[in-house]
Design a protein around this motif. Structure first.
Motif, mmCIF file in Angstrom:
data_model
loop_
_atom_site.group_PDB
_atom_site.id
_atom_site.type_symbol
_atom_site.label_atom_id
_atom_site.label_comp_id
_atom_site.label_asym_id
_atom_site.label_seq_id
_atom_site.Cartn_x
_atom_site.Cartn_y
_atom_site.Cartn_z
ATOM 1 N N GLN A 272 -23.430 39.144 -85.638
ATOM 2 C CA GLN A 272 -22.097 39.678 -85.906
ATOM 3 C C GLN A 272 -21.824 39.637 -87.393
ATOM 4 O O GLN A 272 -22.342 38.783 -88.114
ATOM 5 C CB GLN A 272 -21.015 38.857 -85.185
ATOM 6 C CG GLN A 272 -21.010 39.014 -83.691
ATOM 7 C CD GLN A 272 -20.520 40.383 -83.266
ATOM 8 O OE1 GLN A 272 -19.610 40.934 -83.851
ATOM 9 N NE2 GLN A 272 -21.142 40.931 -82.242
ATOM 10 N N ASP A 273 -20.971 40.566 -87.839
ATOM 11 C CA ASP A 273 -20.493 40.519 -89.212
ATOM 12 C C ASP A 273 -19.600 39.302 -89.370
ATOM 13 O O ASP A 273 -19.000 38.816 -88.404
ATOM 14 C CB ASP A 273 -19.703 41.781 -89.547
ATOM 15 C CG ASP A 273 -20.585 43.028 -89.547
ATOM 16 O OD1 ASP A 273 -21.741 42.917 -89.991
ATOM 17 O OD2 ASP A 273 -20.114 44.073 -89.095
ATOM 18 N N LEU B 252 -26.269 30.775 -89.807
ATOM 19 C CA LEU B 252 -27.545 31.408 -90.126
ATOM 20 C C LEU B 252 -27.328 32.899 -90.307
ATOM 21 O O LEU B 252 -26.824 33.574 -89.404
ATOM 22 C CB LEU B 252 -28.552 31.160 -89.002
ATOM 23 C CG LEU B 252 -28.895 29.699 -88.737
ATOM 24 C CD1 LEU B 252 -29.722 29.564 -87.475
ATOM 25 C CD2 LEU B 252 -29.631 29.109 -89.915
ATOM 26 N N MET B 253 -27.717 33.420 -91.481
ATOM 27 C CA MET B 253 -27.537 34.830 -91.779
ATOM 28 C C MET B 253 -28.901 35.521 -91.844
ATOM 29 O O MET B 253 -29.812 35.059 -92.525
ATOM 30 C CB MET B 253 -26.794 35.025 -93.105
ATOM 31 C CG MET B 253 -26.409 36.477 -93.354
ATOM 32 S SD MET B 253 -25.317 36.703 -94.756
ATOM 33 C CE MET B 253 -26.404 36.326 -96.103
ATOM 34 N N TYR C 241 -24.542 37.327 -88.995
ATOM 35 C CA TYR C 241 -24.674 35.929 -88.617
ATOM 36 C C TYR C 241 -25.103 35.767 -87.161
ATOM 37 O O TYR C 241 -24.656 36.508 -86.284
ATOM 38 C CB TYR C 241 -23.347 35.197 -88.839
ATOM 39 C CG TYR C 241 -23.040 35.009 -90.294
ATOM 40 C CD1 TYR C 241 -23.533 33.915 -90.988
ATOM 41 C CD2 TYR C 241 -22.276 35.934 -90.986
ATOM 42 C CE1 TYR C 241 -23.267 33.743 -92.333
ATOM 43 C CE2 TYR C 241 -22.004 35.773 -92.330
ATOM 44 C CZ TYR C 241 -22.498 34.674 -93.001
ATOM 45 O OH TYR C 241 -22.242 34.510 -94.329
ATOM 46 N N LEU C 242 -25.954 34.772 -86.926
ATOM 47 C CA LEU C 242 -26.343 34.402 -85.578
ATOM 48 C C LEU C 242 -25.102 33.866 -84.874
ATOM 49 O O LEU C 242 -24.474 32.920 -85.349
ATOM 50 C CB LEU C 242 -27.422 33.319 -85.635
ATOM 51 C CG LEU C 242 -27.987 32.829 -84.318
ATOM 52 C CD1 LEU C 242 -28.862 33.909 -83.695
ATOM 53 C CD2 LEU C 242 -28.793 31.565 -84.529
ATOM 54 N N ASP D 24 -31.074 32.948 -93.911
ATOM 55 C CA ASP D 24 -30.380 32.152 -94.923
ATOM 56 C C ASP D 24 -29.586 31.091 -94.194
ATOM 57 O O ASP D 24 -28.913 31.385 -93.197
ATOM 58 C CB ASP D 24 -29.409 33.016 -95.738
ATOM 59 C CG ASP D 24 -30.118 33.990 -96.654
ATOM 60 O OD1 ASP D 24 -31.201 33.649 -97.156
ATOM 61 O OD2 ASP D 24 -29.586 35.090 -96.867
ATOM 62 N N VAL D 25 -29.652 29.855 -94.673
ATOM 63 C CA VAL D 25 -28.917 28.759 -94.053
ATOM 64 C C VAL D 25 -27.722 28.431 -94.933
ATOM 65 O O VAL D 25 -27.886 28.060 -96.090
ATOM 66 C CB VAL D 25 -29.815 27.514 -93.882
ATOM 67 C CG1 VAL D 25 -29.041 26.375 -93.243
ATOM 68 C CG2 VAL D 25 -31.052 27.854 -93.073
#
Length: 185
Positions: A32-33, A12-13, A19-20, A144-145
């Motif tokens: 985190q990147d 998940l972004m 990102y989660l 975003d998935v």
């Protein structure tokens, strides 16, 4: 919800292009990147039976959970944390995906939405769940998935190819069906 039905695992972004991720302490949830932590940002999707909800399990075997712990005193935002699975029926680990165009919002059992935070500490890279109380906060709740692994498609027999109701024709139909593409597109 459809995208989660097709996915075995996802990333998940957030709107911040982070990102989660599950922390190694098996408690904290952060952003985190991509290049920093790839493994920790992959979440296994578990569908909740009888509801349009999912459970997201981290690489550590813990679940994304909507806690009752406030991020700061006097603030409505509560921490998103990792917890072990206490009970399969615990609603705090269930998230309802709400589609918004090509993105989703994840709603907790208490009606709050999963939210990435930014800014100065302690907000920086923290993930909370909160109500959408400001007019411009709608886009900040979108994720975003990215599908990492797809679920295998269940082979269903195609009895339309059978000329008669014989057992051997049914077996041939099963063989034909099982050689078809095994994944959703």
């Amino acid at each position: 919800m459809e995208i989660f039905r097709k996915a075995k695992s996802v990333r998940l972004m957030s709107y911040r292009d982070k990102y989660l991720s599950a922390e190694e302490d098996e408690e904290s949830i952060i952003q985190q990147d991509e290049e920093q932590r790839r493994r920790e940002s992959v979440w296994t999707v578990e569908l909740v039976e009888g509801r349009d909800a999912v459970r997201l399990r981290s690489c550590f075997g813990t679940y994304l959970t909507a806690s009752n712990i406030p991020l700061l005193p006097g603030v409505t935002a509560k921490k998103a944390v990792q917890t072990s699975l206490p009970l399969a029926s615990d609603p705090a680990i269930e998230w309802e995906p709400v589609r918004d165009g090509m993105q989703v919002k994840l709603r907790s059992c208490c009606g709050n939405f999963l939210r990435p935070n930014g800014g100065l500490p302690p907000w920086r890279n923290m993930v909370t769940h909160d109500i959408s109380h400001l007019p411009n906060s709608g886009n900040k709740l979108l994720w975003d998935v990215h599908i990492v692994d797809k679920r295998p498609r269940h082979a269903t027999p195609n009895f339309a190819n059978c000329r008669s109701g014989s057992f051997s024709d049914s077996i041939d139909a099963l063989k034909t069906t099982s050689t078809q593409d095994q994944y959703y597109i």
